[in-house]
Design a protein around this motif. Structure first.
Motif, PDB file in Angstrom:
ATOM      1  N   LEU A 270       0.844  -1.190   0.000  1.00 54.48           N
ATOM      2  CA  LEU A 270       0.000   0.000   0.000  1.00 54.48           C
ATOM      3  C   LEU A 270       0.880   1.241   0.000  1.00 54.48           C
ATOM      4  N   CYS A 271       0.629   2.107  -0.958  1.00 55.74           N
ATOM      5  CA  CYS A 271       1.439   3.311  -1.135  1.00 55.74           C
ATOM      6  C   CYS A 271       0.623   4.538  -0.764  1.00 55.74           C
ATOM      7  N   GLU A 272       1.141   5.332   0.163  1.00 54.46           N
ATOM      8  CA  GLU A 272       0.545   6.625   0.482  1.00 54.46           C
ATOM      9  C   GLU A 272       1.374   7.699  -0.214  1.00 54.46           C
ATOM     10  N   LEU A 273       0.696   8.637  -0.865  1.00 52.77           N
ATOM     11  CA  LEU A 273       1.443   9.614  -1.659  1.00 52.77           C
ATOM     12  C   LEU A 273       0.789  10.978  -1.642  1.00 52.77           C
ATOM     13  N   VAL A 274       1.616  11.968  -1.965  1.00 50.92           N
ATOM     14  CA  VAL A 274       1.184  13.351  -2.129  1.00 50.92           C
ATOM     15  C   VAL A 274       1.678  13.822  -3.485  1.00 50.92           C
ATOM     16  N   ASN A 275       0.797  14.453  -4.250  1.00 51.58           N
ATOM     17  CA  ASN A 275       1.175  15.017  -5.538  1.00 51.58           C
ATOM     18  C   ASN A 275       1.063  16.531  -5.451  1.00 51.58           C
ATOM     19  N   ALA A 276       2.200  17.215  -5.535  1.00 50.16           N
ATOM     20  CA  ALA A 276       2.243  18.672  -5.460  1.00 50.16           C
ATOM     21  C   ALA A 276       2.515  19.248  -6.842  1.00 50.16           C
ATOM     22  N   GLY A 277       1.469  19.311  -7.652  1.00 49.44           N
ATOM     23  CA  GLY A 277       1.577  19.925  -8.974  1.00 49.44           C
ATOM     24  C   GLY A 277       2.431  19.170  -9.957  1.00 49.44           C
ATOM     25  N   HIS A 278       2.631  17.885  -9.741  1.00 50.07           N
ATOM     26  CA  HIS A 278       3.589  17.101 -10.516  1.00 50.07           C
ATOM     27  C   HIS A 278       2.875  16.232 -11.552  1.00 50.07           C
ATOM     28  N   PRO A 279       3.539  15.904 -12.681  1.00 51.61           N
ATOM     29  CA  PRO A 279       2.945  14.973 -13.653  1.00 51.61           C
ATOM     30  C   PRO A 279       2.555  13.658 -12.982  1.00 51.61           C
TER      31      PRO A 279
END
Length: 396
Positions: A270-279
């Protein structure tokens, strides 16, 4: 002890007693003593990954004046296959080329000439090459010899700064995963970074792109990576890491940066992630490549009332996750079908798949990228326990 088993403890002790720039000499002495080895040398891959530089076990040292083009050579074959190669040397002896690799990170190859070599001797040469990998990983902390030798082209100040921000190994293999990363142009990068670290329970990944060019973006990237590592090493999850990075950029008014932060649970995938304006990343699953549907927050350093969102992505055995910066999708590279390349390179090791992707983008831009281009590939092999299939999942 000619022909005897490699005494690893003795070899490591001899390497530690020698100056850090003489690791190859220590291994060469061991191989000569036991097997009568001749012409022992270590060839390591240069910064841009296209040439080999020879470090001979003699007073000649590093031969930077005559780098060897890697593509299509026997060295290329050995590095790609990670298998020892034995051939006649044309003078009655045998030329043995063995990969020097540490946890999947290809440092180069050990080349030895032997008058005779049975299976036992070849195995012990492989053992020596394995030991050499660990010795070099340790010794390069104390000498610039290997850094110097890898620079076969002029390296910009921005690139020098950027490379100090990257992990010392661009590839890592573990029971649960294999990852590899690369960025171009390696000798003139400005703002892109990738990072990873592995603790007992979690694999931490990041890929970031600091705005601007040259040293200004490199300085911004330094602040960003420093903030992310400080938060990560304080035990913060991806959401708190994102918050710390954002506040660091706001506090120092250095500019903006996009980024993607991931924390992968090694037990469940299980992957927890944050995307900050990224492709958004690409995912290869069951021979199908698709963009992972993620919500995209504003970049780091943008003053906004909304907080970052922590999202989840379930990795399954056999998945390949491809993280990119926007340089991989810039105008000049628009003709490159990245999804097709990801699909066509699905059987390759992530090291080779990374090279295929960056080479395709460089070729499409005729070697003149207007921005850095970075790719990180994660292959997920297995889960040590069954994941909770009832939890939220992005991109399912």
């Amino acid at each position: 002890m000619k022909g005897g088993d490699l005494e690893l403890g003795e070899l490591l002790a001899a390497a530690e007693a020698a100056p850090p720039g003489e690791s190859v000499d220590v291994v060469a002495h061991d191989l000569r003593k036991r097997f009568g080895a001749e012409a022992v040398s270590f060839l390591f891959v240069d910064l841009i990954g296209q040439r080999l530089v020879r470090l001979a076990a003699t007073e000649a040292g590093v031969d930077r004046e005559r780098p060897i083009d890697l593509q299509g050579t026997v060295y290329d074959t050995v590095l790609r296959s990670q298998r020892q190669l034995v051939e006649e040397d044309g003078q009655g002896g045998r030329r043995v080329i063995t990969p020097v690799t540490n946890r999947g990170d290809c440092l180069g190859v050990l080349e030895v000439t032997l008058q005779s070599a049975d299976d036992t001797v070849l195995r012990q040469v492989r053992d020596a090459a394995h030991a050499l990998a660990y010795i070099i990983v340790t010794d390069r902390r104390f000498t610039d010899l290997y850094h110097l030798g890898r620079r076969t082209t002029d390296t910009s100040l921005a690139a020098e700064i950027q490379h100090q921000l990257l992990p010392s190994a661009s590839c890592c293999e573990a029971a649960q995963f294999t990852l590899a990363a690369g960025l171009v142009p390696a000798d003139d990068i400005g703002g892109d970074t990738y990072d990873y670290t592995l603790d007992r329970d979690t694999l931490h990944l990041s890929i970031t792109d600091a705005m601007g060019h040259d040293t200004n973006s490199a300085l911004l990237a330094t602040l960003l990576v420093g903030a992310l590592r400080r938060a990560r090493r304080s035990g913060c999850d991806a959401l708190k890491q994102a918050s710390h990075a954002h506040q660091a950029l706001l506090s120092h008014s250095r500019g903006l940066a996009t980024g993607q932060l991931l924390c992968v649970d090694l037990d469940t995938g299980l992957c927890e992630l944050v995307n900050a304006g990224h492709p958004r990343p690409l995912r290869l699953r069951d021979n199908v490549v698709e963009e992972v549907k993620l919500a995209v927050n504003l970049p780091f350093g943008v003053a906004a009332p909304t907080s970052y969102r922590l999202q989840q992505l379930q990795l399954l055995p056999g998945d390949r996750l491809v993280l990119l910066t926007d340089g991989m999708q810039e105008r000049g590279a628009a003709a490159v079908d990245l999804a097709s390349i990801v699909h066509d390179t699905r059987a390759l090791h992530p090291r080779e798949a990374v090279q295929s992707l960056t080479t395709a983008v460089l070729d499409a831009c005729h070697g003149n990228l207007r921005d850095d281009a970075t790719v990180l590939i994660l292959d997920w092999h297995s889960n040590r326990s069954r994941p909770d299939e009832t939890g939220p999942e992005a991109g399912s």
